[in-house]
Motif scaffolding. Structure first.
Motif, short mmCIF file in Angstrom:
data_model
loop_
_atom_site.label_atom_id
_atom_site.label_comp_id
_atom_site.label_asym_id
_atom_site.label_seq_id
_atom_site.Cartn_x
_atom_site.Cartn_y
_atom_site.Cartn_z
N VAL A 1 0.84 -1.20 0.00
CA VAL A 1 0.00 0.00 0.00
C VAL A 1 0.87 1.25 0.00
CG1 VAL A 1 -1.71 1.33 1.29
CG2 VAL A 1 -1.94 -1.16 1.10
N CYS B 1 0.80 4.09 -2.90
CA CYS B 1 0.46 5.48 -2.58
C CYS B 1 1.65 6.40 -2.84
CB CYS B 1 0.00 5.59 -1.14
SG CYS B 1 -1.61 4.84 -0.82
N LYS C 1 4.04 10.63 6.67
CA LYS C 1 2.65 11.00 6.38
C LYS C 1 2.40 12.49 6.57
CE LYS C 1 -0.24 8.14 8.04
NZ LYS C 1 -1.07 7.37 9.01
N LEU D 1 -3.68 10.61 -0.27
CA LEU D 1 -2.77 9.51 -0.59
C LEU D 1 -1.72 9.31 0.50
CD1 LEU D 1 -2.20 10.12 -4.42
CD2 LEU D 1 -3.28 8.11 -3.38
N GLY E 1 -1.79 6.42 3.15
CA GLY E 1 -1.32 5.07 2.89
C GLY E 1 0.14 4.84 3.20
#
Length: 404
Positions: free
Chosen positions: A14, A18, A79, A186, A189
């Protein structure tokens, strides 16, 4: 061992998908900035140097911010950095569309987008993915991610040109700002690696100071960084100034769009092969050959008569070497200095790349405004290829200290 490697790939799937899509938008939008040079400069009554300086400053800010973005991503996870970068990227594109004077244009195109790129591009993405895959798979993972990012350079270019024709250049910039905001969801992920299980190898306890001291005291770190300067000069000079160069040679602007799209399309293969071969051969040696091939290709292009056909050939061949340096350079950082501080150390190496990007973007416009052509800038690009090849050849991939 096979089970462990498969598990790491499944866990990283994932994040890899992403991260690849984030690069698709981040690099794809940026790749089309050269299409805005002429319409914005003509409508605003600016010389080419104003726009060129904005893009050059963008690359300089990107490079200066990248080590800090990498350090924060290593510490708190990628992130948050990606989400922040996506918002700044979109805000900068919107500010470009307003054009409330040269200062505000430079702030949007140069500063805000530069900061946005620092949070949404290779050092942060590669650092996060490298922590999730087995060491023998890192080069391949970077190559795959870079390949998808390269597809963005192919896919978004014709869409950008179409948007300029349909929405005018300011409306096209607003549409691209909407695309930049897609990077925010996105980012969800991109997860952090799991804590080591009982009985697993102890985690790397290298501190930031240790990592910086080890890298700065290593000759190869400086050779790798200086070589990456040449890459930055070449890719930004070509991306920003090739459309105007072809127009000066009497070649239609639509040809430049196809050429830049070809570069992005073929670079999908180039980045994949670089990741594949980087796991089997000495990465610095591959970098040397890539730089030499670039120099020979540029020389052949500018010495021969410039036509639509020669431009298409140039774009297709340049695509093989365009961003294939990126997985190999970041892979070398991971191999020698490990992955715990990879986003930070990769960001420092990338800063050298962005110094070259600043020089290529700004110097192209500066030399053109003073000489009336791009001959000297092309000559500098060729010379830097030879220098970069010589700098990368002696680099060793022997691990220094603890390597995750």
């Amino acid at each position: 061992m096979k089970t462990e490697t498969t598990s790491k790939w499944n866990g990283a799937g994932v994040a890899l998908a992403c991260g690849a899509l984030i690069l698709l938008f981040s690099l794809g939008i940026r790749h089309g900035f050269g299409l805005f040079l002429q319409p914005i400069s003509i409508e605003q009554g600016w010389g080419r140097e104003t726009f060129a300086f904005s893009i050059a400053l963008q690359n300089l800010v990107w490079g200066m911010a990248q080590p800090f973005a990498g350090m924060l991503a290593d510490r708190f996870g990628a992130k948050v950095m990606i989400m922040t970068g996506g918002v700044l990227y979109a805000l900068g594109l919107w500010l470009m569309s307003v054009v409330a004077g040269e200062t505000m244009f430079v702030l949007g195109a140069g500063v805000l987008i530069g900061l946005g790129l620092a949070g949404t591009t290779m050092p942060v993405i590669f650092g996060a993915i490298s922590k999730l895959v087995a060491p023998e798979q890192r080069s391949m993972a970077m190559g795959i991610t870079m390949s998808v990012g390269s597809f963005g350079q192919f896919a978004l270019l014709p869409l950008t040109l179409g948007a300029i024709g349909f929405l005018e250049w300011d409306g096209a910039l607003v549409a691209l700002a909407g695309c930049a905001l897609l990077m925010v969801p996105l980012a969800l992920g991109i997860r952090r690696p799991d804590a080591p299980k009982s009985g697993a190898a102890l985690p790397d306890t290298t501190t930031v100071r240790d990592a910086l001291s080890g890298a700065f005291g290593n000759r190869d770190f400086w050779l790798l960084s200086l070589g990456f300067f040449a890459c930055g000069f070449q890719v930004v000079f070509i991306a920003v100034h090739l459309p105007a160069f072809l127009a000066d040679e009497g070649v239609d602007v639509s040809v430049a769009t196809v050429v830049l799209a070809l570069i992005g399309l073929v670079n999908i293969l180039g980045s994949y092969l670089a990741g594949l071969w980087g796991g089997r051969m000495r990465k610095p040696m591959l970098l040397s050959w890539i730089y030499l091939a670039r120099g020979a290709l540029i020389a052949g292009f500018v010495l021969m008569p410039v036509t639509a056909v020669s431009a298409y050939i140039f774009g297709a061949l340049m695509g093989l070497f365009w961003l294939s340096t990126v997985p190999l350079t970041n892979g070398t950082v991971a191999s020698v200095w490990g992955v715990k501080h990879m986003s930070m150390l990769g960001g420092i190496v990338f800063f050298a790349h962005q110094l070259g990007s600043f020089a290529g973007g700004w110097m192209g416009g500066w030399l053109y405004d003073r000489t009336g052509n791009y001959d000297m800038a092309w000559g500098v690009a060729i010379g830097l290829s030879v220098l970069a090849a010589a700098l990368n050849w002696p680099i060793s991939e022997r691990p220094e200290g603890k390597v995750a």
